[in-house]
Motif scaffolding. Structure first.
Motif, PDB file in Angstrom:
ATOM      1  N   THR A 138       6.432  96.882  41.544  1.00 50.96           N
ATOM      2  CA  THR A 138       7.567  96.771  41.532  1.00 50.96           C
ATOM      3  C   THR A 138       7.513  95.358  41.177  1.00 50.96           C
ATOM      4  OG1 THR A 138       7.969  96.732  43.611  1.00 50.96           O
ATOM      5  CG2 THR A 138       8.826  98.222  42.264  1.00 50.96           C
ATOM      6  N   LYS A 182       5.274  91.551  41.041  1.00 46.79           N
ATOM      7  CA  LYS A 182       4.731  90.088  39.427  1.00 46.79           C
ATOM      8  C   LYS A 182       2.937  90.202  39.668  1.00 46.79           C
ATOM      9  CE  LYS A 182       8.052  89.500  36.720  1.00 46.79           C
ATOM     10  NZ  LYS A 182       7.827  89.918  35.127  1.00 46.79           N
ATOM     11  N   SER A 192       5.931  85.130  32.647  1.00 46.81           N
ATOM     12  CA  SER A 192       7.525  85.406  32.532  1.00 46.81           C
ATOM     13  C   SER A 192       7.863  86.295  31.050  1.00 46.81           C
ATOM     14  CB  SER A 192       8.169  83.842  32.335  1.00 46.81           C
ATOM     15  OG  SER A 192       7.553  83.714  31.349  1.00 46.81           O
ATOM     16  N   ALA A 193       9.773  86.925  31.503  1.00 44.93           N
ATOM     17  CA  ALA A 193      10.607  87.206  30.079  1.00 44.93           C
ATOM     18  C   ALA A 193       9.828  86.464  29.264  1.00 44.93           C
ATOM     19  CB  ALA A 193      11.785  87.594  30.679  1.00 44.93           C
ATOM     20  N   VAL A 194       9.620  84.795  29.356  1.00 46.08           N
ATOM     21  CA  VAL A 194       9.522  84.207  27.602  1.00 46.08           C
ATOM     22  C   VAL A 194       8.364  85.207  27.348  1.00 46.08           C
ATOM     23  CG1 VAL A 194      10.104  82.662  26.780  1.00 46.08           C
ATOM     24  CG2 VAL A 194      11.604  82.774  28.021  1.00 46.08           C
ATOM     25  N   GLU A 195       7.633  84.640  28.183  1.00 37.46           N
ATOM     26  CA  GLU A 195       5.818  85.206  27.878  1.00 37.46           C
ATOM     27  C   GLU A 195       5.624  86.346  27.060  1.00 37.46           C
ATOM     28  OE1 GLU A 195       4.044  81.272  30.510  1.00 37.46           O
ATOM     29  OE2 GLU A 195       4.021  83.684  31.240  1.00 37.46           O
ATOM     30  N   GLU A 196       6.068  87.132  28.083  1.00 42.65           N
ATOM     31  CA  GLU A 196       6.104  88.938  28.078  1.00 42.65           C
ATOM     32  C   GLU A 196       6.442  88.867  26.166  1.00 42.65           C
ATOM     33  OE1 GLU A 196       8.030  90.760  30.672  1.00 42.65           O
ATOM     34  OE2 GLU A 196       5.767  90.751  31.916  1.00 42.65           O
ATOM     35  N   GLU A 197       7.984  88.393  26.236  1.00 38.55           N
ATOM     36  CA  GLU A 197       8.661  88.338  24.548  1.00 38.55           C
ATOM     37  C   GLU A 197       7.962  87.900  23.414  1.00 38.55           C
ATOM     38  OE1 GLU A 197      11.030  89.907  21.259  1.00 38.55           O
ATOM     39  OE2 GLU A 197      10.699  90.459  23.489  1.00 38.55           O
ATOM     40  N   ARG A 239       4.788  90.095  22.862  1.00 35.88           N
ATOM     41  CA  ARG A 239       5.233  91.310  22.052  1.00 35.88           C
ATOM     42  C   ARG A 239       5.223  91.121  21.025  1.00 35.88           C
ATOM     43  NH1 ARG A 239       8.993  93.410  19.286  1.00 35.88           N
ATOM     44  NH2 ARG A 239      10.157  91.660  20.086  1.00 35.88           N
ATOM     45  N   CYS A 246      -2.785  93.718  24.215  1.00 35.11           N
ATOM     46  CA  CYS A 246      -1.967  92.765  24.570  1.00 35.11           C
ATOM     47  C   CYS A 246      -2.609  91.630  24.709  1.00 35.11           C
ATOM     48  CB  CYS A 246      -1.085  93.888  25.753  1.00 35.11           C
ATOM     49  SG  CYS A 246      -2.402  94.547  27.326  1.00 35.11           S
TER      50      CYS A 246
END
Length: 324
Positions: free
Chosen positions: A229, A231, A249-254, A257, A272
């Motif tokens: 859980t 980071k 971050s969420a933006v970097e993960e997207e 992807r 990945c």
């Protein structure tokens, strides 16, 4: 009283470590005298200890002190008295052959590592009736390339004995052990049409209740580890020591992807870690041409097509222009 204190300290050193992470015991700090402000001693460096099991079933072991994937495999092999070459790949927090949970270059500090080892060897004959076989290839970073995805309705999908997680050991008796995933994908892409060829595959060892499952396995094997859980992650490097860093971050993960999807579409591979590296390079490139130059200087062996590079740059720097 002194003996009990020693036992207490020994229990702190040797006792179970929560969530796979232990801390080096620090020197207890005496309370400062009244009216003084004694300097605090430096905190002891954390000792990162990860829990591990063999995916088909084993006792739980603990590993530490690794910098890269090969060293990690060596530590796991030492715990279970096997050869490092027996390990095909590892998953995080699940014993299943789950390609979404593959261990890459980062491990969460609470992640539980499951090692999938060599099982049965099999050979299949394939006739290439179209350009694409329908395979997505990845590798474990230590010499084994394996199947990460099989496209529905593809040539390979019609061969029931070929499964996600199978390691590709040889093509037409030519061993590919030690090759990177993009090299294997290129070899398969260059095979001529209408000419049969043979794949020698090694499947991950399965527990009895997992036999017969093609792409997923029963939940009756070793229990799944707790999902991380936090980071903060341990980042493994090909050279130099492993480092602790914050997760993407969420933006970097997207963005990663999207780039991983482009890698599969253009190159027939998924990676990945490679996708995350390309995201970082794209963020530092003002144009697609600049990204192409950066990729050629660092990752030239991939021979990325120009249109692929343009789409990567758009996916990272102009997300609405990237492919879904």
């Amino acid at each position: 009283m002194r003996r009990a204190g020693r036992r207490g300290r020994q229990a702190q050193e040797d006792g179970p470590m929560e969530n796979g992470v232990g801390q080096e015991p620090g020197v207890s700090e005496p309370p400062p005298s009244e009216g003084t402000s004694a300097p605090r001693p430096p905190r002891a460096r954390p000792r990162l200890v990860f829990r591990t099991q063999l995916a088909h079933g084993s006792p739980t072991g603990r590993i530490e002190g690794f910098t890269n994937v090969k060293e990690l495999y060596g530590k796991i092999a030492e715990v279970f008295s096997i050869s490092p070459t027996e390990i095909l790949f590892c998953t995080l927090n699940t014993h299943k052959v789950d390609m979404q949970k593959l261990l890459g270059g980062q491990i969460g500090l609470e992640d539980f590592i499951f090692a999938h080892v060599r099982g049965e060897t099999k050979e299949v004959e394939v006739t290439k009736t179209e350009d694409a076989l329908g395979l997505t290839i990845t590798d474990n970073g230590a010499g084994y390339a394996f199947i990460k995805r099989i496209k529905e309705g593809s040539i390979i999908n019609r061969i029931q004995t070929v499964c996600v997680g199978d390691s590709i050991e040889a093509i037409n008796d030519h061993t590919i052990v030690g090759c990177r995933h993009y090299e294997v994908a290129r070899m398969l892409r260059e095979l001529p049409r209408a000419q049969p060829f043979t794949l020698r595959l090694v499947q991950p060892k399965k527990a009895f209740d997992m036999i017969g499952q093609r792409t997923r396995s029963s939940s009756k094997c070793p229990p799944e580890g707790r999902v991380s859980t936090g980071k903060e992650t341990l980042r493994l490097h090909a050279q130099g020591p492993a480092t602790l860093q914050e997760g993407p971050s969420a933006v970097e993960e997207e963005a990663a992807r999207r780039v991983d999807d482009l890698l599969e579409s253009y190159m027939g591979i998924r990676d990945c870690e490679l996708a995350a590296t390309m995201v970082e390079m794209a963020k530092c490139s003002p144009t697609a041409a600049a990204l192409a130059c950066a990729l050629d200087s660092v990752l030239g062996e991939f021979a990325f097509p120009q249109e692929f590079v343009a789409e990567v740059w758009a996916a990272v720097c102009s997300p609405h222009g990237g492919q879904e």
